[in-house]
Enzyme design. Sequence first.
Site, PDB file in Angstrom:
ATOM      1  N   ILE A 248       1.181  -1.104   0.108  1.00  0.00           N
ATOM      2  CA  ILE A 248      -0.111  -0.052  -0.227  1.00  0.00           C
ATOM      3  C   ILE A 248       1.032   1.180   0.420  1.00  0.00           C
ATOM      4  CG2 ILE A 248      -1.817   1.260   1.126  1.00  0.00           C
ATOM      5  CD1 ILE A 248      -2.824  -1.607  -0.097  1.00  0.00           C
TER       6      ILE A 248
ATOM      7  N   CYS B 119       4.589  -2.568   2.802  1.00  0.00           N
ATOM      8  CA  CYS B 119       4.494  -3.157   1.995  1.00  0.00           C
ATOM      9  C   CYS B 119       4.099  -4.555   2.107  1.00  0.00           C
ATOM     10  CB  CYS B 119       6.015  -4.274   2.253  1.00  0.00           C
ATOM     11  SG  CYS B 119       7.496  -2.859   1.951  1.00  0.00           S
TER      12      CYS B 119
ATOM     13  N   GLU C 229       4.687  -8.340   2.536  1.00  0.00           N
ATOM     14  CA  GLU C 229       4.637  -8.922   4.241  1.00  0.00           C
ATOM     15  C   GLU C 229       5.136  -8.607   5.541  1.00  0.00           C
ATOM     16  OE1 GLU C 229       6.670  -7.984   0.915  1.00  0.00           O
ATOM     17  OE2 GLU C 229       8.508  -7.967   1.375  1.00  0.00           O
TER      18      GLU C 229
ATOM     19  N   CYS D 293      13.298  -6.094   1.250  1.00  0.00           N
ATOM     20  CA  CYS D 293      13.246  -4.827   1.603  1.00  0.00           C
ATOM     21  C   CYS D 293      14.046  -4.510   2.316  1.00  0.00           C
ATOM     22  CB  CYS D 293      12.272  -3.759   0.875  1.00  0.00           C
ATOM     23  SG  CYS D 293      11.129  -2.871   2.571  1.00  0.00           S
TER      24      CYS D 293
ATOM     25  N   CYS E  40      11.946  -4.304   5.529  1.00  0.00           N
ATOM     26  CA  CYS E  40      11.336  -5.673   6.214  1.00  0.00           C
ATOM     27  C   CYS E  40      12.072  -7.311   6.424  1.00  0.00           C
ATOM     28  CB  CYS E  40      10.429  -6.432   4.299  1.00  0.00           C
ATOM     29  SG  CYS E  40       8.858  -5.357   4.332  1.00  0.00           S
TER      30      CYS E  40
END
Length: 134
Positions: free
Chosen positions: A44, A54, A56, A89, A92
């Site tokens: 989002i 993100c 995840e 990323c 994350c």
Amino acid sequence: MLNKDELIAEAFKAMKNSYAPYSRYHVGAALQTKDGRIFHGANIENASLGATNCAERSAVFSAYSEGVRKDDIDSLAIVSDGDEVCGPCGICRQVLSELINQDTPIYLSNGKTELTSNIFRLLPMQFGSKDVLR
């Protein structure tokens, strides 16, 4: 319990809820618990890019919000519509290093290529509670 391919399919379903007007890069995630529950997440975006969340992290935070903890998690699938397989990323990877077990399977796919990894391989030499709590 879903197998790897079914969990990846769930992540692609989640990706349909992505809101990515800036990058046009859509990501979905599906987290499966050991009791078979599935938690979905999609990326989002926000014009203030630091406020973007993100897929995840969305899935993991949703699971934790429902009382799931790292020992309850069986596996995580992360998918994207990119030309290459999408790895998490840096933010994350840091979040996953604390909120899932080191050997939890992480399935990565773009619909053409699939990889299986875990957070230990994705983020060696992790910064964690051992570094903060003394």
